[in-house]
Design a protein around this motif. Structure first.
Motif, PDB file in Angstrom:
ATOM      1  N   THR A   1      24.479   0.366  11.410  1.00 35.96           N
ATOM      2  CA  THR A   1      23.534  -0.419  12.210  1.00 35.96           C
ATOM      3  C   THR A   1      22.098  -0.195  11.737  1.00 35.96           C
ATOM      4  O   THR A   1      21.294  -1.132  11.687  1.00 35.96           O
ATOM      5  N   ALA A   2      21.790   1.048  11.374  1.00 31.48           N
ATOM      6  CA  ALA A   2      20.446   1.367  10.893  1.00 31.48           C
ATOM      7  C   ALA A   2      20.133   0.627   9.604  1.00 31.48           C
ATOM      8  O   ALA A   2      19.014   0.119   9.422  1.00 31.48           O
ATOM      9  N   TYR A   3      21.095   0.541   8.690  1.00 33.05           N
ATOM     10  CA  TYR A   3      20.849  -0.165   7.429  1.00 33.05           C
ATOM     11  C   TYR A   3      20.746  -1.672   7.652  1.00 33.05           C
ATOM     12  O   TYR A   3      19.947  -2.353   6.998  1.00 33.05           O
ATOM     13  N   ARG A   4      21.538  -2.195   8.586  1.00 33.28           N
ATOM     14  CA  ARG A   4      21.376  -3.609   8.921  1.00 33.28           C
ATOM     15  C   ARG A   4      20.010  -3.855   9.537  1.00 33.28           C
ATOM     16  O   ARG A   4      19.383  -4.907   9.300  1.00 33.28           O
ATOM     17  N   SER A   5      19.536  -2.910  10.327  1.00 34.34           N
ATOM     18  CA  SER A   5      18.205  -3.030  10.923  1.00 34.34           C
ATOM     19  C   SER A   5      17.128  -3.059   9.849  1.00 34.34           C
ATOM     20  O   SER A   5      16.153  -3.815   9.943  1.00 34.34           O
ATOM     21  N   LEU A   6      17.289  -2.228   8.825  1.00 37.03           N
ATOM     22  CA  LEU A   6      16.347  -2.246   7.707  1.00 37.03           C
ATOM     23  C   LEU A   6      16.329  -3.609   7.042  1.00 37.03           C
ATOM     24  O   LEU A   6      15.267  -4.136   6.676  1.00 37.03           O
ATOM     25  N   SER A   7      17.510  -4.197   6.882  1.00 39.83           N
ATOM     26  CA  SER A   7      17.605  -5.499   6.209  1.00 39.83           C
ATOM     27  C   SER A   7      16.975  -6.615   7.041  1.00 39.83           C
ATOM     28  O   SER A   7      16.624  -7.672   6.497  1.00 39.83           O
ATOM     29  N   ASN A   8      16.838  -6.402   8.348  1.00 39.67           N
ATOM     30  CA  ASN A   8      16.231  -7.416   9.221  1.00 39.67           C
ATOM     31  C   ASN A   8      14.711  -7.463   9.107  1.00 39.67           C
ATOM     32  O   ASN A   8      14.084  -8.438   9.527  1.00 39.67           O
ATOM     33  N   ARG A   9      14.127  -6.417   8.583  1.00 43.61           N
ATOM     34  CA  ARG A   9      12.663  -6.308   8.561  1.00 43.61           C
ATOM     35  C   ARG A   9      12.064  -7.057   7.365  1.00 43.61           C
ATOM     36  O   ARG A   9      12.694  -7.182   6.319  1.00 43.61           O
ATOM     37  N   ASN A  10      10.845  -7.522   7.538  1.00 45.08           N
ATOM     38  CA  ASN A  10      10.096  -8.023   6.394  1.00 45.08           C
ATOM     39  C   ASN A  10       9.840  -6.861   5.446  1.00 45.08           C
ATOM     40  O   ASN A  10       9.691  -5.717   5.879  1.00 45.08           O
ATOM     41  N   PHE A  11       9.750  -7.163   4.173  1.00 46.76           N
ATOM     42  CA  PHE A  11       9.573  -6.081   3.203  1.00 46.76           C
ATOM     43  C   PHE A  11       8.323  -5.265   3.515  1.00 46.76           C
ATOM     44  O   PHE A  11       8.336  -4.033   3.388  1.00 46.76           O
ATOM     45  N   GLU A  12       7.263  -5.914   3.930  1.00 44.87           N
ATOM     46  CA  GLU A  12       6.017  -5.211   4.218  1.00 44.87           C
ATOM     47  C   GLU A  12       6.202  -4.195   5.341  1.00 44.87           C
ATOM     48  O   GLU A  12       5.540  -3.153   5.377  1.00 44.87           O
ATOM     49  N   ASP A  13       7.102  -4.484   6.264  1.00 40.98           N
ATOM     50  CA  ASP A  13       7.335  -3.593   7.399  1.00 40.98           C
ATOM     51  C   ASP A  13       8.120  -2.343   7.011  1.00 40.98           C
ATOM     52  O   ASP A  13       8.206  -1.397   7.791  1.00 40.98           O
ATOM     53  N   LEU A  14       8.698  -2.329   5.816  1.00 42.39           N
ATOM     54  CA  LEU A  14       9.419  -1.141   5.343  1.00 42.39           C
ATOM     55  C   LEU A  14       8.456  -0.060   4.851  1.00 42.39           C
ATOM     56  O   LEU A  14       8.857   1.078   4.651  1.00 42.39           O
ATOM     57  N   ASN A  15       7.200  -0.434   4.636  1.00 49.35           N
ATOM     58  CA  ASN A  15       6.160   0.508   4.181  1.00 49.35           C
ATOM     59  C   ASN A  15       6.543   1.196   2.872  1.00 49.35           C
ATOM     60  O   ASN A  15       6.289   2.385   2.688  1.00 49.35           O
ATOM     61  N   ILE A  16       7.133   0.422   1.984  1.00 47.32           N
ATOM     62  CA  ILE A  16       7.494   0.933   0.657  1.00 47.32           C
ATOM     63  C   ILE A  16       6.386   0.556  -0.315  1.00 47.32           C
ATOM     64  O   ILE A  16       6.113  -0.630  -0.525  1.00 47.32           O
ATOM     65  N   ILE A  17       5.740   1.561  -0.902  1.00 49.46           N
ATOM     66  CA  ILE A  17       4.600   1.264  -1.780  1.00 49.46           C
ATOM     67  C   ILE A  17       4.850   1.661  -3.232  1.00 49.46           C
ATOM     68  O   ILE A  17       4.032   1.375  -4.099  1.00 49.46           O
ATOM     69  N   SER A  18       5.976   2.327  -3.507  1.00 48.96           N
ATOM     70  CA  SER A  18       6.231   2.833  -4.849  1.00 48.96           C
ATOM     71  C   SER A  18       7.613   2.399  -5.325  1.00 48.96           C
ATOM     72  O   SER A  18       8.527   2.233  -4.509  1.00 48.96           O
ATOM     73  N   PRO A  19       7.799   2.218  -6.632  1.00 48.09           N
ATOM     74  CA  PRO A  19       9.132   1.891  -7.138  1.00 48.09           C
ATOM     75  C   PRO A  19      10.035   3.109  -7.318  1.00 48.09           C
ATOM     76  O   PRO A  19      11.228   2.958  -7.580  1.00 48.09           O
ATOM     77  N   THR A  20       9.495   4.313  -7.165  1.00 49.52           N
ATOM     78  CA  THR A  20      10.248   5.526  -7.499  1.00 49.52           C
ATOM     79  C   THR A  20      11.259   5.903  -6.416  1.00 49.52           C
ATOM     80  O   THR A  20      11.375   5.248  -5.395  1.00 49.52           O
ATOM     81  N   PHE A  21      11.993   7.000  -6.641  1.00 49.83           N
ATOM     82  CA  PHE A  21      13.108   7.352  -5.765  1.00 49.83           C
ATOM     83  C   PHE A  21      12.654   7.995  -4.471  1.00 49.83           C
ATOM     84  O   PHE A  21      13.114   7.636  -3.395  1.00 49.83           O
ATOM     85  N   CYS A  22      11.766   8.944  -4.531  1.00 46.59           N
ATOM     86  CA  CYS A  22      11.465   9.796  -3.379  1.00 46.59           C
ATOM     87  C   CYS A  22      11.084   8.994  -2.142  1.00 46.59           C
ATOM     88  O   CYS A  22      11.760   9.060  -1.112  1.00 46.59           O
ATOM     89  N   HIS A  23      10.011   8.249  -2.224  1.00 47.33           N
ATOM     90  CA  HIS A  23       9.522   7.496  -1.073  1.00 47.33           C
ATOM     91  C   HIS A  23       9.429   6.011  -1.397  1.00 47.33           C
ATOM     92  O   HIS A  23       8.666   5.275  -0.774  1.00 47.33           O
ATOM     93  N   GLY A  24      10.241   5.580  -2.373  1.00 44.47           N
ATOM     94  CA  GLY A  24      10.080   4.217  -2.852  1.00 44.47           C
ATOM     95  C   GLY A  24      11.353   3.394  -2.917  1.00 44.47           C
ATOM     96  O   GLY A  24      12.388   3.728  -2.348  1.00 44.47           O
TER      97      GLY A  24
END
Length: 439
Positions: A329-352
Motif C-alpha cells: 500500500t505504501a508503494y502504491r501511495s508513492l506512485s499516486n504522488r506527483n514526482f515533485e511531491d516525492l522530494n527526490i533531488i538526486s539521481p543517486t541511490f542513497c536519497h535519490g
C-alpha cells in the motif's frame, strides 16, 4: 507497456555501454580515473577513497555486474583490487563498517569474485573482519549497558547492522555464525525499555546526550530514527533475514514483531495514501503523535521506500500478511504522488532516484503488481532525463543543500546508478542487493 519497456531497455543498454567504454577505453587505468576526478573543473568532487559509499569499492561492485569474458574488463577489475589491497596495507582503512570501512571492501571483492576468483583476498578480508568484530559488539554492548547508545552502534551505514548483513553470507563459517548470533542478541537487548525523563523508552531511542551532528537542535529531548541508513530499519532487516535463514534465538521473533509494530504505529495518512516520517522527537514519541508534517525525501536512507521495504521483509520472515499489505500500500501511495511531491533531488541511490527505482523493482518482482511496474518505468524515464552525456561520468549526486558533486561510489555516486540500471535489464533480484539490506 511492452513497447515502453523495450525502449527503456535499449536506452539503458546504450548508457551502460557508453559509460563502460569511457571507463575502459578513455580512462584506461583506475589511477587515471582518480587523477581525472581530482582535476574536474567547475565541479565539486567527493574525495575519491576506498569506500563502498563514495569510492573504489563502489566501482568494484558495479564492475562485478559487467565483468564478463572480456580480458580488458577483468584486468581493470584486478587493478582496482590492487589499489584496495594497497590501501589496507598502508593502514588507511580504520573501521569495519559496511559503507565506510573494511566490510564494504570485502563485500565488493566478494561480488567481483563471483565465488570463483580472488578467493585468497576474500578470505584475508573475512579473517580481518572476524578478528575485530567482537570488539565492536563489546563496545556497542557497553554503550547499551551504560545508556550511551548512538546510532553508530546499530545502524546500517556505520554500525552492526551493515556488518551483520555481510556476515550472513559467511554463515557457514563457524566464527561468523557465532558473531551473527552475538549481534542478534544485542539487537534483542536493544528492544529493552529503560526509564528516561519519567517515561519508558526502548534502548534504540537516541537520548538527548547521545545525539550526533545537529540532531540535538532539530529533535530536542532525543529522537527515534525510523530510517534504513541510520535507524531501526537496519536491525529489523537483519533480524528478519536471519529468521529466514534459520536462526532460532530466544525472543528473536517476538523482538522483530515488537519493533515492526513500532514502525506500523508511526504510519501517517494523507490524500495520496500512507507514508512514514524520518525521525520522531521525544515529545512526539511520548504523545504518539507527530507535531508537524515532516515529509522529507522518499529515498532508501530515509522515508517511506526504505521503511516499507523493511516492513515487507519483516512480513516475509514472520508470515505476517498485515505487514506485507501495508508495505505494498505504501508503494502504491508513492506512485499516486506527483514526482515533485516525492522530494527526490538526486539521481543517486542513497536519497535519490536510483534507490527508489531499486526498491520498487524488488517489490514488483515479489508482488507482480501492475501499478508498481508502471511506477518503476516512470521513475526510470525520469532518471534517464538526469543523464548528462557531456559530463565525465554521466550523472552527478545532488546533496540536500542543492550542491552537485561527482562521486564513483555505490551510495552517493554513479556506481549505484549504473548497478540499478543494469539490474532492470536482467529482470530479477541482483546479487548486490544485500549491501543495501533490502534483501
Amino acid at each position: 507497456m511492452q513497447v515502453i519497456e523495450t525502449d527503456l531497455n535499449q536506452s539503458i543498454n546504450r548508457i551502460i555501454s557508453n559509460f563502460t567504454n569511457k571507463l575502459i577505453m578513455d580512462l584506461k587505468e583506475p589511477e587515471i580515473l582518480i587523477a581525472t576526478l581530482k582535476q574536474v573543473e567547475n565541479a565539486q568532487t567527493l574525495d575519491v577513497d576506498y569506500t563502498l559509499a563514495s569510492g573504489i569499492s563502489g566501482l568494484v561492485s558495479f564492475h562485478s555486474q559487467i565483468n564478463s569474458n572480456s580480458s580488458v574488463l577483468e584486468e581493470y577489475g584486478y587493478k582496482m583490487l590492487v589499489l584496495l589491497n594497497q590501501t589496507i596495507s598502508e593502514g588507511k582503512v580504520n573501521n569495519l563498517s559496511l559503507w565506510g570501512g573494511l566490510t564494504g571492501i570485502a563485500a565488493s571483492v566478494y561480488l567481483l569474485s563471483d565465488g570463483k576468483n580472488y578467493s585468497s583476498f576474500v578470505s584475508q578480508l573475512n579473517d580481518l573482519i572476524l578478528e575485530n568484530i567482537n570488539l565492536y559488539i563489546q563496545i556497542a554492548t557497553k554503550n547499551l549497558n551504560e545508556g550511551q547508545t548512538t546510532s553508530l552502534d546499530f545502524e546500517t551505514v556505520y554500525g552492526l547492522a551493515g556488518i551483520a548483513r555481510y556476515l550472513l553470507i559467511l554463515k557457514e563459517n563457524k566464527q561468523a555464525e557465532i558473531s551473527i548470533k552475538n549481534i542478534l542478541e544485542y539487537f534483542i537487548r536493544l528492544n529493552e525499555t529503560v526509564n528516561y525523563k519519567g517515561n519508558r523508552i526502548p534502548r534504540y531511542f537516541i537520548t538527548m546526550k547521545n545525539q550526533l551532528n545537529n540532531d540535538s537542535e532539530n529533535y530536542p529531548g532525543g529522537h527515534l530514527d525510523l530510517g534504513m541508513a541510520h535507524g531501526i530499519c537496519g536491525p529489523l532487516s537483519i533480524m528478519a533475514l536471519a529468521i529466514e535463514q534459520g536462526y532460532e534465538l530466544v525472543n528473536l521473533p517476538e523482538t522483530l514483531q515488537d519493533m515492526a509494530d513500532e514502525l506500523v504505529s508511526w504510519v501517517q495518512k494523507d490524500e495520496f495514501g500512507i507514508w512514514w516520517p524520518s525521525k520522531v522527537n521525544y515529545d512526539e514519541y511520548v504523545n504518539k503523535s507527530l507535531s508537524d508534517n515532516q515529509k522529507g525525501a522518499n529515498g532508501w536512507c530515509y522515508g517511506t521506500p526504505g521503511v516499507a521495504r523493511a516492513l515487507w521483509i519483516c512480513g516475509r520472515a514472520l508470515k505476517n500478511e498485515k505487514y506485507k499489505k501495508m508495505a505494498v500500500t505504501a508503494y502504491r501511495s508513492l506512485s499516486n504522488r506527483n514526482f515533485e511531491d516525492l522530494n527526490i533531488i538526486s539521481p543517486t541511490f542513497c536519497h535519490g532516484l536510483a534507490g527508489l527505482i531499486h526498491l520498487t523493482h524488488l517489490m514488483y518482482i515479489e508482488t507482480l503488481d501492475d501499478d508498481l511496474s508502471v511506477f518503476k518505468n516512470q521513475l526510470i524515464t525520469r532518471l534517464l532525463y538526469e543523464l548528462d552525456e557531456d559530463s565525465l561520468l554521466g550523472f552527478e549526486d545532488v546533496s540536500f543543500d542543492g550542491v552537485k558533486r561527482t562521486s564513483i561510489g555505490s551510495l552517493d555516486g554513479i556506481s549505484g546508478i549504473y548497478m540499478v540500471l543494469q539490474s532492470i535489464l536482467i529482470k530479477q533480484k541482483p546479487t548486490w542487493s544485500f549491501i543495501y539490506l533490502t534483501d
